[in-house]
Design an enzyme around this catalytic site. Structure first.
Site, PDB file in Angstrom:
ATOM      1  N   GLN A  89       0.830  -1.197   0.000  1.00 36.93           N
ATOM      2  CA  GLN A  89       0.000   0.000   0.000  1.00 36.93           C
ATOM      3  C   GLN A  89       0.873   1.260   0.000  1.00 36.93           C
ATOM      4  O   GLN A  89       1.897   1.285  -0.675  1.00 36.93           O
ATOM      5  CB  GLN A  89      -0.970  -0.081   1.184  1.00 36.93           C
ATOM      6  N   THR A 148       3.447   4.123   1.504  1.00 38.38           N
ATOM      7  CA  THR A 148       4.453   4.369   2.519  1.00 38.38           C
ATOM      8  C   THR A 148       5.137   5.695   2.235  1.00 38.38           C
ATOM      9  O   THR A 148       4.920   6.323   1.190  1.00 38.38           O
ATOM     10  CB  THR A 148       5.485   3.231   2.604  1.00 38.38           C
ATOM     11  N   GLY A 183      13.585  -3.245  -0.952  1.00 40.48           N
ATOM     12  CA  GLY A 183      14.320  -3.675   0.229  1.00 40.48           C
ATOM     13  C   GLY A 183      13.695  -3.232   1.528  1.00 40.48           C
ATOM     14  O   GLY A 183      12.553  -3.577   1.825  1.00 40.48           O
ATOM     15  N   CYS A 198       0.885   1.880   5.140  1.00 36.95           N
ATOM     16  CA  CYS A 198       0.682   0.452   4.884  1.00 36.95           C
ATOM     17  C   CYS A 198      -0.727  -0.011   5.230  1.00 36.95           C
ATOM     18  O   CYS A 198      -0.950  -1.187   5.500  1.00 36.95           O
ATOM     19  CB  CYS A 198       1.720  -0.378   5.631  1.00 36.95           C
TER      20      CYS A 198
END
Length: 262
Positions: A94, A96, A179, A197
Site C-alpha cells: 500500500q 508508505t 528492500g 501500509c
C-alpha cells in the site's frame, strides 16, 4: 500477495541466505538524496544485469527527498494529503513514506545463488533490521499479520506499538530489488499524509523518537555488520558502479514472479 508469518516475535530467525561461494555483494552508499524515479531505473537496470550475469549483487543505501509511494494494493482513501509527490513503486503493498532521516537500503540479490526461497529472504531482511536495532539497544519485533518491524510503546498506552521499519521486496527472474526502510531521524509528521501500509490503529517511530540520537553513518555501520551476519560478505563500491556498462533498458518478462510487502 502471500500471507506470511515470519518467525518468532522478538527473535531473529535462521532465514539468512549466504552465497555458498562467499562472493561479496557490492556495498554502495549515496551521499546526496536520490530522486525516486532514478532509484527505480537504477534498481531495474542492475537487477537485469545481475540476472544475465553482467553485474554483481549490490546493496544500495540512500535517502530520498520527501515522497509517498503507492503499491499495487494501495487504496485511494489512504492517501490523506498530496503534500509530497506520489510515485507508483511497482511493488505490492500500500502507501508508505520516504524522506530525509530515513535510511532506505535497496537490496539486489541473486536468489539463484541463495536457495530460491522468498520466505527465507523476507525472514533474513527482518532479521537484518532487528539485529541493526539491537546494536542501539532497541528491541525490534515481528508481528504476524502486520508488516514491518515494530517496537512496543507502553509509554503510549496498553498494547500500543509503533512501526520503525518497512520491508518490501520484488523478485524478478530470481533477482531481488526494493528492500527495507529504517526510520533514523525523519520528520514523523510527514506520515500524516497517508495511512501507512493501511494500518490506522498503530503509530510510527524512529531511533531519534526512541531516544537514540545516532548519525546516519553509525546506522550504516550497524547495517553493514548485521547484513554480513545474515547474508554474507560485502565489498565497498561506488555509486557509478550500479549502472551496467551495457544499457539494458526496462525489458520485463511478463512471466516474472514477484512478492512484496510493505
Amino acid at each position: 500477495m502471500e500471507a506470511l508469518t515470519a518467525g518468532a516475535i522478538g527473535q531473529t530467525s535462521p532465514g539468512n541466505l549466504p552465497r555458498p561461494d562467499g562472493k561479496p555483494a557490492r556495498w554502495v552508499i549515496s551521499e546526496a538524496q536520490v530522486p525516486y524515479p532514478m532509484a527505480l531505473d537504477t534498481m531495474r537496470n542492475r537487477a537485469s544485469a545481475i540476472a544475465t550475469g553482467e553485474a554483481d549483487e549490490a546493496v544500495w543505501l540512500v535517502e530520498h527527498p520527501p515522497l509517498y509511494t503507492a503499491g499495487t494494493s494501495a487504496v485511494a482513501t489512504d492517501l490523506l494529503s498530496e503534500r509530497f509527490p506520489v510515485y507508483d513503486a511497482g511493488r505490492g503493498g500500500q502507501y508508505t513514506y520516504h524522506g530525509p532521516g530515513q535510511r532506505v537500503a535497496y537490496v539486489m540479490l541473486d536468489l539463484r545463488q541463495r536457495g530460491r526461497d522468498i520466505r527465507k529472504l523476507v525472514e533474513g531482511l527482518e532479521s537484518w533490521v532487528i539485529d541493526t536495532l539491537g546494536a542501539f539497544n532497541i528491541r525490534g519485533e515481528r508481528r504476524p499479520g502486520r508488516i514491518g518491524v515494530w517496537v512496543e510503546r507502553p509509554d503510549k498506552g496498553h498494547g500500543r506499538e509503533d512501526k520503525i521499519a518497512a520491508i518490501g521486496v520484488r523478485v524478478s527472474k530470481w533477482v531481488t530489488f526494493h528492500g527495507i526502510s529504517l526510520n533514523v531521524s525523519p520528520d514523523l509528521s510527514h506520515y500524516q499524509g497517508i495511512v501507512p501500509c493501511g494500518i490506522a490503529d498503530q503509530g510510527v517511530t524512529s531511533l531519534e523518537d526512541l531516544g537514540q540520537l545516532v548519525s546516519m553513518a553509525e546506522v550504516d555501520i550497524a547495517l553493514r555488520r548485521a547484513f554480513e551476519n545474515n547474508f554474507g560478505a560485502v565489498a565497498d563500491s561506488v555509486e557509478e558502479s550500479l549502472v551496467s556498462a551495457r544499457k539494458l533498458g526496462h525489458r520485463q518478462d511478463q512471466s516474472n514472479r514477484y512478492w512484496s510487502r510493505i
